[in-house]
Motif scaffolding. Structure first.
Motif, PDB file in Angstrom:
ATOM      1  N   LEU A  95      -0.759 -18.745  -1.816  1.00 33.93           N
ATOM      2  CA  LEU A  95      -0.549 -17.583  -2.666  1.00 33.93           C
ATOM      3  C   LEU A  95      -1.768 -17.288  -3.512  1.00 33.93           C
ATOM      4  O   LEU A  95      -2.120 -16.128  -3.723  1.00 33.93           O
ATOM      5  N   GLY A  96      -2.449 -18.319  -3.950  1.00 34.68           N
ATOM      6  CA  GLY A  96      -3.561 -18.114  -4.875  1.00 34.68           C
ATOM      7  C   GLY A  96      -4.737 -17.403  -4.241  1.00 34.68           C
ATOM      8  O   GLY A  96      -5.121 -16.306  -4.647  1.00 34.68           O
ATOM      9  N   ASP A  97      -5.349 -18.037  -3.233  1.00 32.24           N
ATOM     10  CA  ASP A  97      -6.559 -17.456  -2.647  1.00 32.24           C
ATOM     11  C   ASP A  97      -6.294 -16.701  -1.349  1.00 32.24           C
ATOM     12  O   ASP A  97      -7.186 -16.078  -0.775  1.00 32.24           O
ATOM     13  N   GLY A  98      -5.081 -16.766  -0.827  1.00 29.54           N
ATOM     14  CA  GLY A  98      -4.729 -16.010   0.371  1.00 29.54           C
ATOM     15  C   GLY A  98      -5.284 -16.563   1.649  1.00 29.54           C
ATOM     16  O   GLY A  98      -5.255 -15.890   2.692  1.00 29.54           O
ATOM     17  N   VAL A  99      -5.784 -17.824   1.642  1.00 31.62           N
ATOM     18  CA  VAL A  99      -6.345 -18.390   2.858  1.00 31.62           C
ATOM     19  C   VAL A  99      -5.228 -18.647   3.864  1.00 31.62           C
ATOM     20  O   VAL A  99      -4.169 -19.173   3.524  1.00 31.62           O
ATOM     21  N   LEU A 100      -5.491 -18.261   5.135  1.00 30.10           N
ATOM     22  CA  LEU A 100      -4.507 -18.459   6.195  1.00 30.10           C
ATOM     23  C   LEU A 100      -4.455 -19.925   6.579  1.00 30.10           C
ATOM     24  O   LEU A 100      -5.471 -20.528   6.949  1.00 30.10           O
ATOM     25  N   THR A 114      -7.301 -11.394   2.592  1.00 33.33           N
ATOM     26  CA  THR A 114      -7.862 -10.168   2.030  1.00 33.33           C
ATOM     27  C   THR A 114      -8.750  -9.436   3.024  1.00 33.33           C
ATOM     28  O   THR A 114      -8.945  -8.224   2.917  1.00 33.33           O
ATOM     29  N   GLU A 115      -9.308 -10.148   4.023  1.00 28.62           N
ATOM     30  CA  GLU A 115     -10.176  -9.514   5.015  1.00 28.62           C
ATOM     31  C   GLU A 115      -9.438  -8.473   5.856  1.00 28.62           C
ATOM     32  O   GLU A 115     -10.056  -7.588   6.442  1.00 28.62           O
ATOM     33  N   PHE A 116      -8.125  -8.618   5.918  1.00 29.40           N
ATOM     34  CA  PHE A 116      -7.363  -7.755   6.827  1.00 29.40           C
ATOM     35  C   PHE A 116      -6.740  -6.554   6.133  1.00 29.40           C
ATOM     36  O   PHE A 116      -6.194  -5.679   6.794  1.00 29.40           O
ATOM     37  N   TYR A 117      -6.804  -6.497   4.836  1.00 28.71           N
ATOM     38  CA  TYR A 117      -6.245  -5.351   4.122  1.00 28.71           C
ATOM     39  C   TYR A 117      -7.243  -4.212   4.114  1.00 28.71           C
ATOM     40  O   TYR A 117      -8.426  -4.409   3.810  1.00 28.71           O
ATOM     41  N   ALA A 118      -6.801  -2.997   4.411  1.00 26.33           N
ATOM     42  CA  ALA A 118      -7.682  -1.838   4.407  1.00 26.33           C
ATOM     43  C   ALA A 118      -8.135  -1.519   2.982  1.00 26.33           C
ATOM     44  O   ALA A 118      -9.261  -1.049   2.775  1.00 26.33           O
ATOM     45  N   THR A 119      -7.270  -1.797   2.004  1.00 29.43           N
ATOM     46  CA  THR A 119      -7.631  -1.567   0.594  1.00 29.43           C
ATOM     47  C   THR A 119      -7.244  -2.803  -0.217  1.00 29.43           C
ATOM     48  O   THR A 119      -6.127  -3.321  -0.052  1.00 29.43           O
ATOM     49  N   PRO A 120      -8.146  -3.296  -1.088  1.00 31.38           N
ATOM     50  CA  PRO A 120      -7.823  -4.478  -1.904  1.00 31.38           C
ATOM     51  C   PRO A 120      -6.594  -4.250  -2.786  1.00 31.38           C
ATOM     52  O   PRO A 120      -5.841  -5.184  -3.053  1.00 31.38           O
ATOM     53  N   ALA A 121      -6.394  -3.014  -3.223  1.00 36.48           N
ATOM     54  CA  ALA A 121      -5.270  -2.728  -4.115  1.00 36.48           C
ATOM     55  C   ALA A 121      -3.942  -3.034  -3.448  1.00 36.48           C
ATOM     56  O   ALA A 121      -2.989  -3.477  -4.108  1.00 36.48           O
ATOM     57  N   ALA A 122      -3.876  -2.830  -2.155  1.00 37.43           N
ATOM     58  CA  ALA A 122      -2.630  -3.078  -1.441  1.00 37.43           C
ATOM     59  C   ALA A 122      -2.293  -4.559  -1.478  1.00 37.43           C
ATOM     60  O   ALA A 122      -1.144  -4.951  -1.702  1.00 37.43           O
ATOM     61  N   ARG A 123      -3.305  -5.435  -1.290  1.00 39.37           N
ATOM     62  CA  ARG A 123      -3.057  -6.872  -1.315  1.00 39.37           C
ATOM     63  C   ARG A 123      -2.665  -7.314  -2.715  1.00 39.37           C
ATOM     64  O   ARG A 123      -1.769  -8.145  -2.891  1.00 39.37           O
ATOM     65  N   GLU A 124      -3.327  -6.753  -3.720  1.00 40.88           N
ATOM     66  CA  GLU A 124      -3.006  -7.127  -5.100  1.00 40.88           C
ATOM     67  C   GLU A 124      -1.565  -6.758  -5.430  1.00 40.88           C
ATOM     68  O   GLU A 124      -0.858  -7.504  -6.127  1.00 40.88           O
ATOM     69  N   GLU A 125      -1.105  -5.624  -4.910  1.00 43.55           N
ATOM     70  CA  GLU A 125       0.282  -5.212  -5.183  1.00 43.55           C
ATOM     71  C   GLU A 125       1.268  -6.160  -4.505  1.00 43.55           C
ATOM     72  O   GLU A 125       2.292  -6.516  -5.088  1.00 43.55           O
TER      73      GLU A 125
END
Length: 484
Positions: free
Chosen positions: A39-44, A69-80
């Motif tokens: 959850l913290g760094d999002g590493v797979l 995070t590499e796979f999100y088109a926008t960082p804001a989407a991952r943060e949400e």
């Protein structure tokens, strides 16, 4: 399709610990992409085969250790997504725009839960590929926008109609100008407010249009000022914004309908006039023939020749009235009346009649008449009747000799030849003799019979020609399409 994501979360969160490999075989069998991240760094930490394919990755190893995070088109989407997981511990069917390792844009719906073990919080999730659905939806939206632009600005009046209620859901500017209502007024009306037909009949027509059974109608519509116009409606069901509507194009045909009605009346009047004239002329001709027959027995010498000429001319005039009737019938025949009929039966019937009417003429058949069907109509017998009589009546020999033959070819046609031993047709007149009123060289006829032949044959997609017979005379050839 929600079931695989829910099942994945249950399987991917074992009570015994954080081991992903223990469940990897089960997860690889799922038809959705499955993963585990911190959850913290999002590493797979783990992925299944479906996610490898979804991410355009060469292998599972190529994905493990990469930050999500590499796979999100926008960082804001991952943060949400992370914020929701921290607050609620779960996200359900959340649609995301993603990018694969190959740089392709894809869409997926994410379902994920958080799991905490030994102080570490991980995210177990499933992602379903909805790229094709999104592309289809985008394409449909673009089509709808193009359709609405076309609909609004098109010069033809157009309506969008609810097939169930008949309510006008939309109208373009051209429709407003034609009917004399504003667009907003039209969209508050139903088709029964425009159409002069009873509502029950309109319900039936709308049902036919909705089912695709019929899409062309002719109605009388009433405009805002009370004027009534004859319109053609071309109406077909279309899908628009997930609803089915009848897309209707309105064509004003009032002037054409009035013109056709006048033509119909004129045609009926001419038909009546034709019948009356032929009836009266034939009655007078019957009197001429009757008195001439009586005189023929009383006169001799030169006067007997005169009476014979009168009888021949009267007989020819009677034939002319029959030809005029046939020509009138051709002019009134429906162009779609073409159908297949037996060549042998039609031709043999006319041969029998001509042999009976002209016993002094030799009418023979060379070979046999093919037993095939040809494209014609109810007046095809007139074609053969006129050609056979023409070969006898316009023959300058003491004993007219007429030979009929027929053959079929590989191009699905049958050709009937009527050959005579008469004077023949000069080359200069071979094309002209089929014209209306052409009599040919040294002929006492009117030419109407050959004009009728050409008109009838042309009406069923055939052709008629004339050539020289050997050693003398002419050969008329009729080519017809064979059935079906």
């Amino acid at each position: 399709q929600d079931a695989p994501a829910t099942a994945l979360v249950v399987v991917a969160a074992p009570e015994s610990g954080m081991e992903w490999a223990h469940h990897e075989r089960i997860l690889d069998a799922l038809p959705v992409g499955s993963f585990r991240t911190r959850l913290g760094d999002g590493v797979l930490l783990g992925v299944n085969d479906e996610l490898v394919a979804f991410a355009d990755a060469p292998s599972k190893a190529a994905l493990r250790g990469r930050p999500a995070t590499e796979f999100y088109a926008t960082p804001a989407a991952r943060e949400e997504i992370v914020a929701t997981l921290r607050a609620d511990g779960v996200v359900t069917e959340t649609e995301l725009e993603l990018e694969t390792l190959a740089g392709n844009t894809v869409w997926g719906t994410l379902t994920a839960v958080t799991v905490t073990h030994d102080g570490t919080t991980v995210v177990d999730g499933a992602i379903r590929d909805v790229t094709e659905r999104r592309q289809l939806e985008t394409e449909l939206r673009q089509r709808a926008r193009r359709f609405r632009r076309m609909f609004k600005h098109h010069s033809a009046p157009m309506l969008l109609i609810d097939p169930d209620s008949g309510g006008i859901q939309n109208a373009n500017d051209a429709a407003a100008a034609f009917y004399g209502y504003s667009v907003s007024e039209l969209t508050g009306m139903t088709v029964t407010d425009l159409n002069t037909l009873p509502s029950g009949a309109l319900d039936t027509h709308r049902g036919q249009a909705e089912e695709g059974e019929r899409n062309h109608f002719v109605f009388e519509h009433e405009l805002a000022d009370g004027e009534r116009r004859t319109v053609e409606i071309h109406s077909s069901p279309i899908e628009l914004d997930t609803d089915t509507v009848l897309f209707s194009i309105v064509v004003d045909v009032t002037e054409r309908a009035d013109y056709e009605a006048r033509l119909e009346t004129q045609r009926d009047n001419l038909d009546v006039l034709n019948q009356v004239l032929r009836h009266d002329i034939r009655n007078d001709l019957q009197l001429v023939l009757a008195y001439a027959d009586m005189l023929a027995g009383e006169l001799d010498g030169e006067h007997a020749d005169y009476i014979e000429r009168v009888l021949e001319s009267a007989d020819h005039a009677v034939e002319l009235t029959k030809t005029a009737r046939d020509i009138a019938d051709v002019m009134l025949t429906d162009p779609d009346a073409d159908h297949v009929m037996s060549l042998r039966a039609t031709l043999e019937a006319e041969l029998a009649e001509v042999r009976s009417s002209f016993p002094s003429a030799a009418v023979t058949v060379d070979g046999s008449i093919p037993d095939v069907t040809v494209h014609g109509n109810n007046m095809l017998d007139s074609v053969f009747r006129n050609l056979l009589k023409n070969a006898i009546q316009h023959n300058d020999q003491d004993s007219p000799d007429v030979t009929v033959s027929a053959d079929c070819t590989d191009d699905n046609t049958a050709t009937i030849h009527v050959a005579d031993n008469g004077p023949g047709v000069p080359d200069a007149q071979k094309d002209a003799i089929f014209g209306k009123g052409e009599t040919g060289l040294d002929s006492d006829g009117t030419g109407m019979g050959l004009y009728l032949v050409d008109t009838l044959v042309d009406s069923v997609g055939g052709r008629v020609t004339v050539s020289d017979n050997d050693p003398t005379g002419a050969v008329f050839s009729v080519t017809l399409r064979t059935g079906p």
